[in-house]
Design an enzyme around this catalytic site. Structure first.
Site, PDB file in Angstrom:
ATOM      1  N   GLY A 167       0.807  -1.214   0.000  1.00 34.98           N
ATOM      2  CA  GLY A 167       0.000   0.000   0.000  1.00 34.98           C
ATOM      3  C   GLY A 167       0.840   1.263   0.000  1.00 34.98           C
ATOM      4  CB  CYS A 168       0.343   4.483   1.770  1.00 35.32           C
ATOM      5  SG  CYS A 168      -1.290   4.934   1.154  1.00 35.32           S
ATOM      6  CB  ALA A 169       4.357   1.276   3.672  1.00 31.05           C
ATOM      7  N   GLY A 170       4.625   1.285   0.212  1.00 30.93           N
ATOM      8  CA  GLY A 170       5.372   0.567  -0.805  1.00 30.93           C
ATOM      9  C   GLY A 170       6.537   1.311  -1.416  1.00 30.93           C
ATOM     10  CG  MET A 361       2.776   5.725   8.949  1.00 27.99           C
ATOM     11  SD  MET A 361       1.762   6.535  10.222  1.00 27.99           S
ATOM     12  CE  MET A 361       1.055   7.884   9.272  1.00 27.99           C
TER      13      MET A 361
END
Length: 376
Positions: A167-170, A361
Site C-alpha cells: 500500500g502507501c508504504a510501498g 505508513m
C-alpha cells in the site's frame, strides 16, 4: 535479508539488524541512488468536478453527515491524475474492466517511468540485473514487470521481485528492498518501479464514508529508481527499517468482493500518527545508528492534509515545514506508494540536505523508513 552473521556480531554491514545491531560501517560500500523518475497517466480529475458528481451520487450521505459535507474541500487537493476520465468512474464496473485498465495503463506507466529512470542513470534495460516491482492496486499474474519484459528490452536472465500488499508504504519499502539487493551484489544494477492505480477502487455500490474519503484522496501515478553499489550517484542508502504496530490490521487495507477492491480506512489515522509515529521512527533510526537530530529533512508520505499536520506535530516540526508534501498532495493527490518518491524528487531538486529520511505508513499497520546521505 540479514547482512550480518549470528556468530559474528562485529561483522560489517550497512543495514540495521532486526535485533538492533548498528548498521553503518564505512568499510562496506553502500547502495547508491543513481536516479529517480516519476510519471502520471494523461487524464486529470479536477477536485471540484469530482465533488459535484459525488454529491449527486451520494446525496443521502452528505445530507445526513455534517462531517462529510466539506470532505472534498478539506483535502487540500486541487487535482489528480487518473487512468480514465471522470465519466468512466461514474458507470458500474467489475473486476474484468478494472483489471483491463490496470494492465493497460499500468504497463504503459511502468515503461514510461522505468525508461526515464534508466536514462537518468545512464543505463539501458539490458543493464538491469534485478527488477523490484511494487503495486497493490491491481492483480496480475504474470505481474506487470513480466508483461513489459520484451517491450522494455530486459535480459532473459533478469531477476524479478514483484511485491503486493504494501500500500502507501510501498515506495519506501520498495526502495529499501532494492537497496539491500544492490548491496548484496556489488556492481549489479537494480531497478525499482512502483505503479499504483488507486482510482480503480472507487465504488458506486459502496455508499459508505471510507469509500467517499478514498474517492476524495486517491490519484494514480508511478515512480522508479535505479540503484547500484560502488558509485556516488545522488545519495547513499544508509539503512532502513519497519515497525508494525500490534492489533492494527483494521486501520487500512482492501476488502475484496466480486465487484473489486473496497477501501478499508479508519478515520483516526491522523491522531494515530501524531501519537505513535515518532517513537517508531526513533527506534528504526536507532537500529541504523542515527537519531532524529541527525536528519536534515523528513520526506513523508502525505495520506492527506490532516496526516501531514499530524506528522509535523509528532516530530515537533513547525507547521508548514512539510511543504513539498502539501504541494504534491495538492497537484497529484494521494497516489499511494509512489507519492513519497514524487516528494523526494522535489527535495532533490531543491538541494538535498546532508541526510534525508523517507517515512511512510501503510497496511499492517506499518511505518517504513529509509535514510539516505547526500553523495559527496
Amino acid at each position: 535479508m540479514r547482512l550480518i552473521s549470528d556468530s559474528d556480531p562485529s561483522a560489517p554491514n550497512t543495514y540495521a539488524d532486526t535485533r538492533g545491531v548498528p548498521a553503518r560501517d564505512e568499510r562496506v560500500p553502500r547502495a547508491s541512488l543513481l536516479s529517480l523518475a516519476t510519471a502520471v497517466p494523461e487524464h486529470v480529475l479536477v477536485q471540484s468536478e469530482v465533488a459535484t458528481q459525488m454529491h449527486r451520487f451520494f446525496a443521502d450521505i452528505f445530507a445526513n453527515s455534517e462531517t462529510m459535507g466539506g470532505i472534498f474541500a478539506s483535502t487540500g487537493i486541487r487535482q489528480r491524475y487518473a487512468a480514465r476520465p471522470l465519466d468512466w468512474y461514474l458507470e458500474p464496473r467489475g473486476w474484468p474492466e478494472r483489471t483491463a485498465v490496470y494492465m493497460e495503463t499500468g504497463c504503459a506507466l511502468f515503461v514510461e517511468v522505468a525508461r526515464r529512470a534508466l536514462d537518468g542513470a545512464g543505463c539501458t534495460a539490458a543493464d538491469v540485473d534485478t527488477i523490484v516491482f511494487i503495486s497493490t492496486s491491481g492483480i496480475a499474474t504474470p505481474s506487470i514487470d513480466a508483461v513489459v519484459h520484451e517491450r522494455m528490452g530486459f535480459r532473459p536472465d533478469v531477476e524479478r521481485v514483484p511485491v503486493f500488499g504494501l500500500g502507501c508504504a510501498g515506495g519506501v519499502t520498495g526502495l529499501a528492498v532494492a537497496a539491500r539487493l544492490a548491496q548484496a551484489r556489488p556492481g549489479s544494477t537494480v531497478l525499482m518501479v512502483t505503479v499504483e492505480l488507486s482510482t480503480l477502487a472507487f465504488r458506486l455500490d459502496r455508499p459508505d464514508k471510507a469509500n467517499l474519503i478514498s474517492t476524495a484522496l486517491f490519484g494514480d501515478g508511478a515512480a522508479a529508481c535505479v540503484l547500484r553499489t560502488g558509485e556516488e550517484g545522488i545519495a547513499l542508502v544508509e539503512g532502513a527499517g519497519e515497525h508494525l504496530w500490534p492489533d492494527t490490521l483494521g486501520i487500512m487495507g482492501w476488502s475484496i468482493d466480486p465487484v473489486g477492491f473496497g477501501v478499508v480506512l479508519v478515520p483516526d489515522v491522523p491522531s494515530f500518527a501524531a501519537t505513535n509515529l515518532k517513537p517508531a521512527v526513533t527506534n528504526i533510526l536507532g537500529r541504523i545508528g542515527l537519531t532524529l537530530e541527525d536528519i536534515g529533512r523528513f520526506v513523508c508520505h502525505p495520506g492527506g492534509t490532516k496526516v501531514v499536520a499530524a506528522i509535523e506535530r509528532s516530530f515537533g516540526l513547525d507547521q508548514g515545514s512539510l511543504d513539498h508534501e502539501r504541494g504534491v498532495l495538492a497537484e497529484f493527490g494521494n497516489m499511494s506508494a509512489p507519492t513519497v518518491l514524487f516528494i523526494f524528487e522535489r527535495v532533490i531538486a531543491d538541494g538535498l540536505p546532508e541526510r534525508a529520511t523517507l517515512v511512510s505508513m501503510g497496511p499492517g499497520f506499518t511505518a517504513s523508513c529509509v535514510s539516505l546521505a547526500r553523495a559527496a
